[in-house]
Motif scaffolding. Structure first.
Motif, PDB file in Angstrom:
ATOM      1  N   HIS A   8       1.556   0.369  -2.048  1.00  0.00           N
ATOM      2  CA  HIS A   8       0.974   1.192  -3.095  1.00  0.00           C
ATOM      3  C   HIS A   8       2.037   1.437  -4.167  1.00  0.00           C
ATOM      4  O   HIS A   8       3.221   1.495  -3.870  1.00  0.00           O
ATOM      5  CB  HIS A   8       0.516   2.520  -2.468  1.00  0.00           C
ATOM      6  CG  HIS A   8      -0.315   3.354  -3.374  1.00  0.00           C
ATOM      7  ND1 HIS A   8       0.237   4.210  -4.283  1.00  0.00           N
ATOM      8  CD2 HIS A   8      -1.653   3.457  -3.507  1.00  0.00           C
ATOM      9  CE1 HIS A   8      -0.730   4.824  -4.947  1.00  0.00           C
ATOM     10  NE2 HIS A   8      -1.886   4.384  -4.490  1.00  0.00           N
ATOM     11  N   THR A   9       1.621   1.615  -5.401  1.00  0.00           N
ATOM     12  CA  THR A   9       2.567   1.863  -6.485  1.00  0.00           C
ATOM     13  C   THR A   9       3.479   3.044  -6.185  1.00  0.00           C
ATOM     14  O   THR A   9       4.677   2.996  -6.434  1.00  0.00           O
ATOM     15  CB  THR A   9       1.808   2.125  -7.805  1.00  0.00           C
ATOM     16  OG1 THR A   9       1.067   0.954  -8.125  1.00  0.00           O
ATOM     17  CG2 THR A   9       2.751   2.432  -8.941  1.00  0.00           C
ATOM     18  N   PHE A  10       2.920   4.099  -5.624  1.00  0.00           N
ATOM     19  CA  PHE A  10       3.714   5.284  -5.308  1.00  0.00           C
ATOM     20  C   PHE A  10       4.852   4.952  -4.353  1.00  0.00           C
ATOM     21  O   PHE A  10       5.992   5.371  -4.558  1.00  0.00           O
ATOM     22  CB  PHE A  10       2.794   6.345  -4.704  1.00  0.00           C
ATOM     23  CG  PHE A  10       3.493   7.610  -4.293  1.00  0.00           C
ATOM     24  CD1 PHE A  10       4.183   8.371  -5.207  1.00  0.00           C
ATOM     25  CD2 PHE A  10       3.443   8.038  -2.982  1.00  0.00           C
ATOM     26  CE1 PHE A  10       4.807   9.546  -4.836  1.00  0.00           C
ATOM     27  CE2 PHE A  10       4.059   9.212  -2.596  1.00  0.00           C
ATOM     28  CZ  PHE A  10       4.747   9.964  -3.526  1.00  0.00           C
ATOM     29  N   GLY A  11       4.590   4.178  -3.322  1.00  0.00           N
ATOM     30  CA  GLY A  11       5.631   3.822  -2.360  1.00  0.00           C
ATOM     31  C   GLY A  11       6.579   2.769  -2.872  1.00  0.00           C
ATOM     32  O   GLY A  11       7.790   2.856  -2.709  1.00  0.00           O
ATOM     33  N   TYR A  12       6.016   1.768  -3.523  1.00  0.00           N
ATOM     34  CA  TYR A  12       6.841   0.664  -3.988  1.00  0.00           C
ATOM     35  C   TYR A  12       7.718   1.067  -5.170  1.00  0.00           C
ATOM     36  O   TYR A  12       8.925   0.887  -5.157  1.00  0.00           O
ATOM     37  CB  TYR A  12       5.960  -0.532  -4.352  1.00  0.00           C
ATOM     38  CG  TYR A  12       6.699  -1.620  -5.075  1.00  0.00           C
ATOM     39  CD1 TYR A  12       7.731  -2.314  -4.441  1.00  0.00           C
ATOM     40  CD2 TYR A  12       6.403  -1.944  -6.387  1.00  0.00           C
ATOM     41  CE1 TYR A  12       8.434  -3.301  -5.103  1.00  0.00           C
ATOM     42  CE2 TYR A  12       7.095  -2.930  -7.052  1.00  0.00           C
ATOM     43  CZ  TYR A  12       8.113  -3.602  -6.409  1.00  0.00           C
ATOM     44  OH  TYR A  12       8.803  -4.572  -7.073  1.00  0.00           O
TER      45      TYR A  12
END
Length: 101
Positions: free
Chosen positions: A33-37
């Motif tokens: 996910h963008t948040f994690g990556y």
């Protein structure tokens, strides 16, 4: 040019949340996910921060890991960690960990 579009906002974000070299960042967010990556992996690479990935949020396991790994920061911690600390009747010794980064 494409890389700059991805890097520029997370470079600014990591500066705003005061990620700094030497920090130990507990990542409890999915990397797909963008948040994690981007707010996790990319921000750590940009700032020279140690990544400490955790696959699943488990209060007792994470509080133990925070102490063992000397975690200094993490994502979305203010509400999560306040309730976690109360639920397990433990106090976190590092105030920066409660910043809500």
């Amino acid at each position: 040019m494409v890389a700059a579009v991805a890097i520029r906002p997370y470079s600014s974000w990591s500066e705003l949340v005061t990620l700094r070299p030497g920090d130990r960042y507990l990542l409890v967010n999915p990397f797909f996910h963008t948040f994690g990556y981007k707010a996790g992996v990319l921000a750590c690479l940009l700032r020279g921060v140690t990544m400490l990935p955790e696959a699943v949020y488990d209060t007792d396991r994470i509080l133990a890991r925070m102490a063992a790994e000397q975690v200094t920061t993490g994502n979305g911690w203010r509400p999560n960690w306040s309730s976690s600390a109360c639920a397990s009747e433990r106090r976190l010794s590092e105030p920066r960990a409660l910043m809500g980064v």
